[in-house]
Write a protein that holds these residues in place. Structure first.
Motif, mmCIF file in Angstrom:
data_model
loop_
_atom_site.group_PDB
_atom_site.id
_atom_site.type_symbol
_atom_site.label_atom_id
_atom_site.label_comp_id
_atom_site.label_asym_id
_atom_site.label_seq_id
_atom_site.Cartn_x
_atom_site.Cartn_y
_atom_site.Cartn_z
ATOM 1 N N SER A 109 -3.164 -5.000 -8.072
ATOM 2 C CA SER A 109 -1.722 -5.225 -7.977
ATOM 3 C C SER A 109 -1.383 -5.931 -6.665
ATOM 4 O O SER A 109 -0.518 -6.805 -6.628
ATOM 5 N N ARG A 168 0.844 -1.200 0.000
ATOM 6 C CA ARG A 168 0.000 0.000 0.000
ATOM 7 C C ARG A 168 0.881 1.254 0.000
ATOM 8 O O ARG A 168 0.630 2.206 -0.741
ATOM 9 N N GLY A 202 -2.264 -0.798 -6.191
ATOM 10 C CA GLY A 202 -3.719 -0.834 -6.149
ATOM 11 C C GLY A 202 -4.206 -2.193 -5.708
ATOM 12 O O GLY A 202 -3.414 -3.106 -5.464
#
Lengths: 306, 330
Positions: free
Chosen positions: A213, A205, A210
């Motif tokens: 991902s 993060r 995202g």
């Protein structure tokens, strides 16, 4: 690790033997003897019987060489059951793992609601195949609850023959077995997901990854062992499927839903052809071994790459 | 064969895999079990973050709703069976998905009043078979596992490879030779025959793999200390090893209990149609005629399923723990 285990024992030396009394060996040998009698010996027996024309209704059996194995390849019913088995195996593996992973990700929260849902989703796993199949039979049969509901709602005029036509019966078996197997896959994937360290997600993060991902680069690699287990075990289980078929379709209509394992029982206990049944048994054992070891090998290689 | 075997072969293959490749560590398994119970520690960060924004809260609400919808759709057949057990035939057919109102116990009473005592006899037979299998199999499997783990690496490897075979063999493959064998020793169509083949068959493999995997986590010093103190192997096993491997025993007991209880193929062909029946085969052989009397069907199935389901709800934590203790790292 194996040397660690063995080393201390050596230092014990033979001096203590006297003090140890009769020891654990008798119990161990009883266990091994039972295992040999009820698993190893039956396999050897099957191999031997597969080269004979043994039939309990005949007084003597004779050696027939590879005749039973040659018959395998010309037996249309066996080939048909093999086709059915592979359809179910592929369908169930794909559907159960896809839904299992979806459920696991959807329900991977700690609140009471999600815990309750997880408990519910796992229930099909503890019911016997016979009960599961009876529940589904009452839903899928000609005047069953699905047709009743569809007619009550005015969606269909005539009852649909969910387990009465070969194609729909095959699909029905696939759906019911998937339903049971999803519960299992969900358990495996839930446990896999919860063993993924939260820091990895935080790190991803922070790096600006995202949701997709994060799934592709964190979740998916981390649950690879779970995939191996869920896929392999699902395959093994589906290959020996018996009770669901026995209750739901009885192998029908027109033998369309007889799996290899089901056909094997038919040949052994209905036709009493022990010799030929043994050849099918060895064929099924080989099939299971190839599929199980093949998938495990493939999936493990994928794990290793990550 | 079915769900129970799914898990059976599942957990067994899982533990086989782990036994073959890596060391499953007990602490790891415990951590997983704990996170399953309450994954709050790992999710805490997200929860705190979510509190901040209303949009996120709305999204969480949407997710919760979606999750419930998917879950309920998935367990609809179970709801159908459960609610139908307490509805009349007319109620079931008029509205299969309706709630059981008015609520009726007629199906349950009728199921228990059957002249053949299908439910009572089946449950009793299942309890006896399951308990005797476990009571005999657990000590044998644990003893042979401890014995194996004390052998030289070569012998241990050979023995484990032989036991691994049992995890994969479809029960149909060995069924006919087993039936012939039981016939030869005069145990055909008998409960002792069924129990013996339960103990000696593939279940033994599963139990051995769980125990051997778990025994790797037992510190050698404990056993060596007892040995130095002059304790015999039998005594070390019973008073030291057995208490230490209690989590493994719980796993084996829960899973084997479930699989033996739900087993269909072995009771059907080993007991034979004329002998007493376990609840699973009893249902199969008696319910064919009930295919259209849904009240009766679901009443009997409710009684048959209630023990495993309650058992699952009670042991849920150990259930998951057990499944993953073998599979934790594949």
């Amino acid at each position: 690790m194996s040397t660690q285990l063995a080393a201390p024992r050596r230092t014990g030396g033979p001096l203590r033997l006297g003090r140890r009394g009769i020891g654990l060996a008798p119990l161990a040998w009883i266990a091994i003897a039972l295992y040999v009698a009820f698993l190893i010996y039956p396999i050897i027996q099957s191999v031997i019987t597969s080269f004979t024309d043994r039939n309990p209704l005949k007084p003597a059996s004779s050696f027939v060489g590879f005749a039973n194995y040659l018959e395998l390849f010309q037996d249309q019913r066996l080939l048909r059951s093999l086709g059915f088995t592979l359809v179910v195996v592929v369908f169930v593996t794909i559907v159960a793992n896809a839904f299992g992973l979806m459920f696991a990700m959807l329900l991977n929260r700690s609140t009471l609601n999600y815990r309750a849902m997880r408990t519910l989703v796992f229930i099909p796993q503890v019911l016997s195949g016979v009960i599961v199949a009876f529940i589904w039979r009452s839903i899928l049969t000609q005047n069953g609850l699905l047709n009743v509901t569809l007619q009550n709602l005015g969606l269909t005029d005539a009852a649909v023959s969910w387990i009465g036509t070969p194609e729909l019966a095959t699909l029905s078996i696939c759906v019911v077995v998937s339903w049971m197997t999803i519960a299992f896959s969900t358990v495996v994937y839930t446990a896999s997901l919860q063993s993924v360290p939260a820091e990895l997600y935080e790190a991803a993060r922070v790096d600006g990854a995202g949701a997709f991902s994060r799934f592709r680069n964190v979740t998916f690699p981390m649950i690879a062992p779970g995939v191996t287990i869920s896929v392999t075990l699902g395959l093994i289980t589906t290959l020996k499927l018996y009770d669901v078929i026995a209750v739901l379709t009885g192998g029908g209509p027109a033998n369309s839903t007889k799996s290899v394992a089901f056909y094997l029982i038919d040949v052994a206990f209905t036709s009493n052809r022990f010799g030929y049944a043994s050849a099918i048994a060895i064929f099924l054992l080989g099939l299971t071994a190839v599929i199980a070891y093949g998938t495990t090998g493939l999936l493990r290689r994928r794990e290793a790459h990550l | 064969m079915s769900t129970e075997t799914t898990v059976a072969s599942a957990a067994s293959a899982a533990s086989a895999a782990s036994a073959a490749s890596t060391d499953p560590s007990a602490s790891e398994a415990t951590v997983i079990a704990r996170t399953f119970e309450d994954p709050a520690p790992t999710r805490g960060v997200r929860a705190v973050g979510a509190r901040g924004s209303a949009r996120r809260r709305a999204r969480n609400g949407g997710r919760l709703l979606a999750a419930w919808l998917v879950t309920l759709a998935f367990v609809l057949p179970i709801y159908l069976a459960l609610s139908s057990a307490f509805k009349s035939q007319e109620q079931i057919l008029a509205n299969p998905l309706g709630l059981p109102a008015p609520f009726t116990l007629d199906n349950i009473v009728t199921a228990l009043d059957r002249p053949d005592h299908l439910v009572q006899a089946g449950l009793l037979n299942s309890v006896v078979v399951t308990l005797l299998t476990l009571v005999l199999l657990i000590p044998l499997a644990s003893a042979v596992s401890f014995w194996i783990s004390e052998r030289t690496p070569v012998l241990r490897g050979i023995l484990l490879a032989v036991f691994a075979l049992g995890l994969m063999v479809p029960p149909q493959v060995v069924l006919q030779p087993i039936v012939s064998l039981l016939h030869a020793v005069g145990l055909q169509n008998s409960y002792p025959g069924l129990i013996l083949s339960n103990i000696g068959g593939g279940y033994m493999s599963f139990a051995v793999f769980v125990y051997v995997g778990f025994l790797r986590t037992v510190p050698r010093e404990v056993i060596e200390a007892a040995r130095v103190d002059g304790a015999g192997e039998l005594r070390i096993w019973w008073t030291i090893v057995m208490p230490l491997v209690r989590p493994a025993t719980a796993t084996v007991g829960i899973f084997l209990g479930l699989w033996v209880w739900n087993d269909f193929l072995n009771p059907l062909f080993i007991l034979g149609p004329l002998q007493g029946q376990t609840i699973t085969t009893g249902i199969y052989q008696s319910l064919g005629t009930y295919s259209t009397d849904y009240g009766q069907l679901f009443g009997i199935m409710f009684l048959a399923a209630i023990i495993p389901v309650v058992g699952y709800l009670v042991t849920q934590r150990e259930f998951i723990h057990g499944l993953m203790s073998g599979a934790s790292k594949g």
